[in-house]
Write a protein that holds these residues in place. Sequence first.
Motif, PDB file in Angstrom:
ATOM      1  N   LYS A 116       0.747  -1.160   0.041  1.00  0.00           N
ATOM      2  CA  LYS A 116      -0.125  -0.188  -0.038  1.00  0.00           C
ATOM      3  C   LYS A 116       0.900   1.143  -0.036  1.00  0.00           C
ATOM      4  O   LYS A 116       0.631   2.161  -0.583  1.00  0.00           O
ATOM      5  CB  LYS A 116      -0.930   0.007   1.144  1.00  0.00           C
ATOM      6  CG  LYS A 116      -2.113  -1.113   1.225  1.00  0.00           C
ATOM      7  CD  LYS A 116      -2.753  -1.185   2.507  1.00  0.00           C
ATOM      8  CE  LYS A 116      -3.836  -1.956   2.591  1.00  0.00           C
ATOM      9  NZ  LYS A 116      -4.645  -2.019   3.813  1.00  0.00           N
ATOM     10  N   SER A 163       0.666   4.240  -2.633  1.00  0.00           N
ATOM     11  CA  SER A 163       0.458   5.735  -2.442  1.00  0.00           C
ATOM     12  C   SER A 163       1.519   6.638  -2.343  1.00  0.00           C
ATOM     13  O   SER A 163       1.702   7.725  -2.577  1.00  0.00           O
ATOM     14  CB  SER A 163      -0.206   5.840  -0.931  1.00  0.00           C
ATOM     15  OG  SER A 163       0.747   5.169  -0.105  1.00  0.00           O
ATOM     16  N   CYS A 209     -13.109   3.639   3.801  1.00  0.00           N
ATOM     17  CA  CYS A 209     -11.885   4.057   2.991  1.00  0.00           C
ATOM     18  C   CYS A 209     -12.613   5.128   2.138  1.00  0.00           C
ATOM     19  O   CYS A 209     -12.118   6.237   2.183  1.00  0.00           O
ATOM     20  CB  CYS A 209     -11.621   2.869   2.185  1.00  0.00           C
ATOM     21  SG  CYS A 209     -10.002   3.048   1.100  1.00  0.00           S
ATOM     22  N   ILE A 230     -10.325   8.682   3.366  1.00  0.00           N
ATOM     23  CA  ILE A 230      -8.995   9.061   2.702  1.00  0.00           C
ATOM     24  C   ILE A 230      -9.369  10.500   2.140  1.00  0.00           C
ATOM     25  O   ILE A 230      -8.614  11.388   2.413  1.00  0.00           O
ATOM     26  CB  ILE A 230      -8.732   8.507   1.491  1.00  0.00           C
ATOM     27  CG1 ILE A 230      -8.238   7.059   2.113  1.00  0.00           C
ATOM     28  CG2 ILE A 230      -7.786   8.985   0.468  1.00  0.00           C
ATOM     29  CD1 ILE A 230      -7.758   5.935   0.958  1.00  0.00           C
ATOM     30  N   ALA A 249      -3.901   8.803   1.825  1.00  0.00           N
ATOM     31  CA  ALA A 249      -3.904   7.343   1.437  1.00  0.00           C
ATOM     32  C   ALA A 249      -2.522   6.668   2.396  1.00  0.00           C
ATOM     33  O   ALA A 249      -2.727   5.541   2.910  1.00  0.00           O
ATOM     34  CB  ALA A 249      -3.830   6.800   0.100  1.00  0.00           C
ATOM     35  N   ILE A 271      -7.436  -2.450  -2.879  1.00  0.00           N
ATOM     36  CA  ILE A 271      -6.452  -1.275  -3.074  1.00  0.00           C
ATOM     37  C   ILE A 271      -6.708  -0.311  -4.180  1.00  0.00           C
ATOM     38  O   ILE A 271      -6.643   0.809  -4.298  1.00  0.00           O
ATOM     39  CB  ILE A 271      -5.034  -1.681  -2.790  1.00  0.00           C
ATOM     40  CG1 ILE A 271      -4.865  -2.234  -1.285  1.00  0.00           C
ATOM     41  CG2 ILE A 271      -3.972  -0.465  -2.893  1.00  0.00           C
ATOM     42  CD1 ILE A 271      -3.496  -3.081  -1.329  1.00  0.00           C
ATOM     43  N   TYR A 318      -8.567   2.735  -2.630  1.00  0.00           N
ATOM     44  CA  TYR A 318      -7.373   3.708  -2.508  1.00  0.00           C
ATOM     45  C   TYR A 318      -7.185   4.511  -3.753  1.00  0.00           C
ATOM     46  O   TYR A 318      -7.023   5.498  -3.816  1.00  0.00           O
ATOM     47  CB  TYR A 318      -6.014   2.861  -2.318  1.00  0.00           C
ATOM     48  CG  TYR A 318      -5.872   2.626  -0.771  1.00  0.00           C
ATOM     49  CD1 TYR A 318      -6.887   1.681  -0.282  1.00  0.00           C
ATOM     50  CD2 TYR A 318      -4.728   2.953  -0.088  1.00  0.00           C
ATOM     51  CE1 TYR A 318      -6.607   1.395   0.943  1.00  0.00           C
ATOM     52  CE2 TYR A 318      -4.692   2.462   1.073  1.00  0.00           C
ATOM     53  CZ  TYR A 318      -5.370   1.785   1.858  1.00  0.00           C
ATOM     54  OH  TYR A 318      -5.458   1.387   3.155  1.00  0.00           O
TER      55      TYR A 318
END
Length: 213
Positions: free
Chosen positions: A63, A67, A130, A134, A173, A188, A192
């Motif tokens: 992750k 990001s 999420c 974020i 994120a 993700i 994300y």
Amino acid sequence: MKTNELISMLSSQVDPVDTREVVRNVRIAILVGAAASLLAVVFVLGVRTDLNEMHAQVFLVAKLAFSLSVVILASHYLVKYIRPGGEFRVRFALTVLPFLAVMILAAISLATAPRSHWETMVFGSYWLECLIAIPTVAVVPFAAIMSAVRLAAPTDLVRTGALAGLVAGGVSATAYALHCMDDLLPFIALWYGGTIVLCTVAGAVLGPKLLRW
């Protein structure tokens, strides 16, 4: 006084300009925004409790790789766009590479899994959290970055705002990854990646309003 004498007098009293000050301000704003995001996640959402386990550490690294690559690429182009005419000297198409990479890995992950698992792999257990967290956590870094960018003189306000939103979304994120328990690549890629894109679109919309000279 003749014109040449006036010009000579004015040019002899010009203080040296620190050409790196604006870039330094933007980088400091990114660091301040990152610190604020980290504090929000740690003290409001909380850090995931299984970070002592190997699988959690591996997915956390994945992750963060996604990001942070977004943040690094976007901030590289942002400091170029904040100068007048900076948009004519660079293209920020490379900022899509982290998104393409995670989408390809997510597609491979889905292709190698039974179809009955796809819904869980895509939505996980915390997709709504999420989706909200974020963009919410990104507000402070976005405000800090835009405040620094306003001290410069960008001429492409839409793309500059979009890059500021992209950096803020990536910073948020990165911090949120410390809390999130959903680790699968399709999750993700969608949540994300999707929320970072939302931050980018918001930055593009707000850029002309907040960065107007």
